[in-house]
Write a protein that holds these residues in place. Sequence first.
Motif, PDB file in Angstrom:
ATOM      1  N   UNK A 148      -6.619  16.789   0.868  1.00  0.00           N
ATOM      2  CA  UNK A 148      -5.724  16.879  -0.297  1.00  0.00           C
ATOM      3  C   UNK A 148      -6.467  17.502  -1.476  1.00  0.00           C
ATOM      4  N   UNK A 149      -5.817  18.450  -2.145  1.00  0.00           N
ATOM      5  CA  UNK A 149      -6.446  19.135  -3.276  1.00  0.00           C
ATOM      6  C   UNK A 149      -5.435  19.356  -4.390  1.00  0.00           C
ATOM      7  N   UNK A 150      -5.945  19.463  -5.593  1.00  0.00           N
ATOM      8  CA  UNK A 150      -5.184  20.009  -6.719  1.00  0.00           C
ATOM      9  C   UNK A 150      -5.451  21.505  -6.743  1.00  0.00           C
ATOM     10  N   UNK A 202      -7.343  28.538  -6.256  1.00  0.00           N
ATOM     11  CA  UNK A 202      -8.453  27.715  -6.721  1.00  0.00           C
ATOM     12  C   UNK A 202      -8.070  26.256  -6.531  1.00  0.00           C
ATOM     13  N   UNK A 203      -8.895  25.507  -5.785  1.00  0.00           N
ATOM     14  CA  UNK A 203      -8.556  24.134  -5.401  1.00  0.00           C
ATOM     15  C   UNK A 203      -9.677  23.174  -5.781  1.00  0.00           C
ATOM     16  N   UNK A 204      -9.299  21.945  -6.022  1.00  0.00           N
ATOM     17  CA  UNK A 204     -10.235  20.884  -6.354  1.00  0.00           C
ATOM     18  C   UNK A 204      -9.894  19.664  -5.508  1.00  0.00           C
ATOM     19  N   UNK A 205     -10.872  19.175  -4.732  1.00  0.00           N
ATOM     20  CA  UNK A 205     -10.638  17.990  -3.914  1.00  0.00           C
ATOM     21  C   UNK A 205     -10.272  16.792  -4.769  1.00  0.00           C
ATOM     22  N   UNK A 206      -9.286  16.035  -4.341  1.00  0.00           N
ATOM     23  CA  UNK A 206      -8.826  14.862  -5.100  1.00  0.00           C
ATOM     24  C   UNK A 206      -8.820  13.636  -4.189  1.00  0.00           C
ATOM     25  N   UNK A 217      -0.851  21.681  -9.419  1.00  0.00           N
ATOM     26  CA  UNK A 217      -0.048  20.962  -8.425  1.00  0.00           C
ATOM     27  C   UNK A 217      -0.970  20.527  -7.295  1.00  0.00           C
ATOM     28  N   UNK A 218      -0.411  19.931  -6.257  1.00  0.00           N
ATOM     29  CA  UNK A 218      -1.235  19.451  -5.155  1.00  0.00           C
ATOM     30  C   UNK A 218      -0.705  19.963  -3.831  1.00  0.00           C
ATOM     31  N   UNK A 219      -1.598  20.116  -2.881  1.00  0.00           N
ATOM     32  CA  UNK A 219      -1.251  20.463  -1.505  1.00  0.00           C
ATOM     33  C   UNK A 219      -2.310  19.865  -0.591  1.00  0.00           C
TER      34      UNK A 219
END
Length: 289
Positions: A148-150, A202-206, A217-219
């Motif tokens: 899951x990432x933002x 561009x993603x950030x682990x959440x 947003x998240x995916x």
Amino acid sequence: MAAIQQEARINDVLYHIHRDLSAPLTGAVLARVAAYSEQHFHRVFRSVTGESLHRYIRRVRLEQAANHLMFEPGTPVRDIALKSGYNSLASFTRVFGEQFGVSPGRWRNQERPQRLPYKNDPEIAAGAKRIADCSLPLPDLIELPDQPVAYIRHLGYGRSIKTAWQILQAWAVAENRPFNKQVGLHHSNPALTPLDQCRYVACLGIDRAITRRGLVNSLVIPGGLHARFKFSGQYGNLLPWITRLQDEWLSGSGFKVGATPAFAEYQRNQFIDPQERFELFYYQPVSLY
């Protein structure tokens, strides 16, 4: 605020599209994903992405098909057409020729127009020269869990990606979230797609769900089998490395191209590093069947 909400809904649609490009991706189905009427959905999609829904889906399906043709020499063209959402080989051949100027068979046989449009960028062309005599590192094969990432989507591959990372960093500070697990999703193959049309995320682990949707947003990045390559260098080097791993390793590895996007997991992020250097693991999804 309305524009931000529209972008959030279209992001949901893009996530749905890229999860399975062979699925039925009709306007009616995707309008329901966006929670719009179908007529309004088409207008909003074009406004947010700059392309009609039909053109967008056709383009990304054909880019995927071109990858499969290059890196899966043993897979019949008909099977690649089916994986790309085309039930008719004739219609697939026609639209592929319109997109790339040659038939699928000639493309597979390397009778194709000059690739590597990124060589028109002087810095990336210089990067290709810098790594030309370097050995391609051997990958590890890793089974990854879903992540899951933002995220923030970005159109175009270049220094402008820095803006997406700055927004994501500001969001992390405001939300009191760590900024250490930085991931760049590569939806486009830069060996085929002009840099200004490449789609990067561009993603950030959440570790907990996002409660407020907006610019961020998240995916979920799908897990599965990946070949993991370790790369380091300076701005301009990465895209040539990606092309080399596809040409030199993937084409002779015995694996098929995975259906999910490749991605980079940064230890040092070239887009926000003061020296524009990177250290990363690049994950190429692969499958046996």
